[in-house]
Design an enzyme around this catalytic site. Structure first.
Site, short mmCIF file in Angstrom:
data_model
loop_
_atom_site.label_atom_id
_atom_site.label_comp_id
_atom_site.label_asym_id
_atom_site.label_seq_id
_atom_site.Cartn_x
_atom_site.Cartn_y
_atom_site.Cartn_z
N CYS A 106 32.21 -13.34 -30.75
CA CYS A 106 31.20 -13.06 -29.73
C CYS A 106 31.45 -11.68 -29.12
O CYS A 106 31.20 -10.67 -29.75
CB CYS A 106 31.19 -14.17 -28.68
SG CYS A 106 29.68 -14.21 -27.67
N HIS A 155 30.41 -18.73 -32.51
CA HIS A 155 31.73 -19.27 -32.14
C HIS A 155 32.17 -20.26 -33.21
O HIS A 155 31.92 -21.47 -33.09
CB HIS A 155 31.65 -19.96 -30.79
CG HIS A 155 31.50 -19.03 -29.63
ND1 HIS A 155 32.58 -18.61 -28.87
CD2 HIS A 155 30.41 -18.43 -29.10
CE1 HIS A 155 32.15 -17.78 -27.92
NE2 HIS A 155 30.84 -17.66 -28.03
N GLU A 185 34.97 -21.53 -33.73
CA GLU A 185 36.01 -22.47 -33.28
C GLU A 185 35.45 -23.84 -32.92
O GLU A 185 36.15 -24.86 -32.98
CB GLU A 185 36.78 -21.89 -32.09
CG GLU A 185 36.00 -21.76 -30.79
CD GLU A 185 35.26 -20.44 -30.63
OE1 GLU A 185 34.95 -20.07 -29.48
OE2 GLU A 185 35.00 -19.78 -31.65
#
Length: 602
Positions: free
Chosen positions: A398, A525, A527
């Protein structure tokens, strides 16, 4: 539908979220379908506008819901996809009740906490529990509900009253209450003390909720006489008192529950003993044991703004752990406060400046996570520049992608004032700009949120190879700013390639330096979709590159191919490069106050 309620007592931060996640995993391993709900008693509508220092990271769901980080634990442990409605807040409940009152749904009645708020809570739970979250049709068998906060908190009272009513509403055999409490050990006497748990259970019973199972947090396993005492004073069968003592990593928590027959106690209360089998946890056990035996280190420098609280980057840390265990490496996360890398710190606090740079230069890889605001931005730019110039593996997420673009524009294109309009609205060379559909007046829920599709512009790039050479991927987003599409041509001519874009071709999603061992930035993102058994591809790439093993992960990298994004955009051709750097050997753990040691334990 069966319901398992997890409450907490004595102090906050006991691990209710991990306990609830572990219960979900255990029940799923027994062959049951599981869903989960988190109740947060705060007045915020969602977690989107809260600082990470308040409640840790904001976790983003596929549907764009900005929710409590515990929902991330549920998704990672149970491998499900939740919705924004699986996170209940006081703000959401009151808003729904007030909206009904304004529409006249209550037919002129006086709207009160009881019954209107409590009824709304119960109806919300029943409705959301029926939503399938595991990719199959039909509702789950069991819904695990975690009540945030601590028993006795004023803001929790409407929820406790509602859940007390709910337990009678669904009936015995359909509701199991597990109370997580603390059994401290005083250093002076070295004895496990039961009084805090006794008082907590007494308060719980006084509010109309009777626990079936006690999950006691302590440094060591409960002694038998302590269990007997808790059973007598808390009116809980001795076999239903479980110890959750300190373990090397949280993957052992489901195994603690299983070893103490916690699943049998739950299934007995829910009348499911005849329908569920023995928990199948072979893969989970292997992974937990493997993580304890790892010894070859890999050091990742985490350059961020909220390094004082690891929960601010919880999903990033978990994704790093997943990838490290997959590669059989012992993870060490070296926390580097971004502002400590800046020249101003060199003047004001030279020791912190030297410590930060020592950590950065001693790392095998650099990760710059997402964030908002201008504090520490120059330090993040310096970290990206260091990784780019010294061929250190780099992953920017990001904001981490945006600052990599800013550094490239400044250093390679020579645009010294290149910046984001978030940090300098008057910059003459805006590399990163505010998204046209964003709102500048309202903060909550106005970002580009949730799962969005990214189309690879070329298959011969590291990111596409890591994702299995797919033509597109779906990842979760949370941002207001994006790379300026008007600068893309200049940046690509200079060697910075945008290998992933959205369906319009105007929004940059993935950026890479092809002649660098591993320099990848992503607007999304990754993750949030990493799982213990299915690590995020980009984190796998970062760890592999940090260990000098990326070539083995990317077979066939170097053959020139292109791919269309499927909506008529021109395809982009890449020059063929080979990741040809020598193996980078890991270093000893650097000294410094920002090193937290073994990330596996996070």
């Amino acid at each position: 539908m069966k319901y398992v309620l997890v409450t907490g007592g004595v102090v906050s931060g006991l691990g209710k979220g991990v306990t609830a996640s572990s219960i979900g995993l255990l029940l799923k391993a027994c062959g049951l379908r599981v869903t989960a709900i988190k109740i947060d008693p705060y007045l915020n509508t969602d977690a989107g506008t809260m600082s990470p220092f308040e409640h840790g990271e904001v976790y983003v769901l596929d549907d764009g819901g900005e929710v409590d980080l515990d929902l991330g634990n549920y998704e990672r442990f149970v491998d499900i996809k939740l919705t924004r409605d699986n996170n209940i807040t006081t703000g959401k409940i009151y808003q729904s009740v007030i909206d009904k009152e304004r529409r006249g749904d209550y037919l002129g009645k006086t709207v009160q906490v009881v019954p209107h708020i409590t009824d709304a809570i119960q109806e919300w739970i029943e409705r959301v529990a029926m939503i399938p979250v595991d990719g199959k049709e039909g509702p789950a068998d069991v819904c695990v509900i975690e009540l945030g906060g601590t028993i006795g908190d004023i803001e929790s009272m409407p929820f406790i009253e509602a859940l007390g009513q709910f337990s009678y509403r669904v009936g015995a055999g359909n509701f199991c209450l597990i109370h997580v409490s603390l059994v401290p050990v005083l250093n002076v006497v070295g004895e496990q003390k039961t009084k805090p748990t006794q008082h907590s259970v007494r308060g719980l019973r006084g509010l109309g909720l009777i626990p079936h199972i006690l999950a006691c947090r302590s440094t060591t396993a409960l002694e038998e006489n302590v269990k007997v005492k808790l059973s007598q004073f808390c009116h809980v069968p001795e076999e239903n008192i479980i110890t959750l003592y300190d373990v090397p990593n949280i993957w052992h928590i489901p195994l603690l529950l299983r070893d103490q027959k916690g699943h049998e106690a739950i299934l007995k209360v829910l009348n499911l003993l005849g329908e569920a089998g023995e928990p199948a946890l072979d893969e989970w056990i292997s992974r937990a044991e493997l993580s304890d035996k790892l010894h070859e280190p890999v050091h990742i420098a985490m350059v961020g703004k909220y390094t004082g609280l690891s929960d601010s980057y919880l999903s990033v840390l978990k994704a790093l752990v997943h990838a490290s265990v997959f590669h059989r490496k012992k993870l060490f996360v070296d926390w580097v406060p971004a502002s400590d890398l800046e020249d101003t710190t060199a003047k004001e606090n030279p020791d912190a400046y030297k410590a930060a740079w020592k950590l950065l230069k001693g790392a095998d890889g650099v990760l710059v996570p997402g964030g908002f605001g201008d504090r520490g931005v120059q330090g993040k730019i310096l970290a990206a520049k260091y990784a780019r110039e010294n061929r250190v593996p780099y992953l920017g997420i990001c904001l981490g992608m945006q600052i990599a673009v800013i550094d490239f524009a400044r250093s390679v294109l020579g645009l010294k004032d290149a910046n984001s309009t978030e940090f300098d609205p008057n910059t003459r060379n805006p590399c990163v700009v505010f998204m046209p559909e964003g709102s500048k007046t309202h903060m909550g829920g106005t970002m580009r949120l949730g799962s969005r599709r990214t189309y690879f512009q070329v298959l011969d790039c590291k990111s596409a190879k890591l994702y299995g050479s797919k033509s597109f991927i779906d990842e979760r987003h949370r941002h207001r700013y994006e790379v300026n599409p008007d600068m893309v041509v200049r940046l690509e001519r200079a060697g910075l390639l945008f290998t992933g874009k959205d369906e319009t071709g105007r929004r940059m999603e993935i950026v890479e330096l092809p002649n660098h061992p591993y320099f990848v930035g992503v607007q999304f993102h990754p993750e949030f979709k990493s799982r213990p058994g299915k690590p995020s591809p980009l984190f796998l790439g970062l760890i592999a590159a940090a260990c000098g093993e990326l070539d083995a992960v990317l077979p066939g990298y170097g053959s020139q191919r292109t791919v269309s994004n499927g909506v008529g955009n021109d395809t982009l051709k890449l020059k063929a490069y080979r990741n040809g750097t020598a193996t980078k050997f890991t270093k000893a753990l650097p000294d410094g106050v920002y090193s937290n040691g073994n990330g596996i334990c996070l």
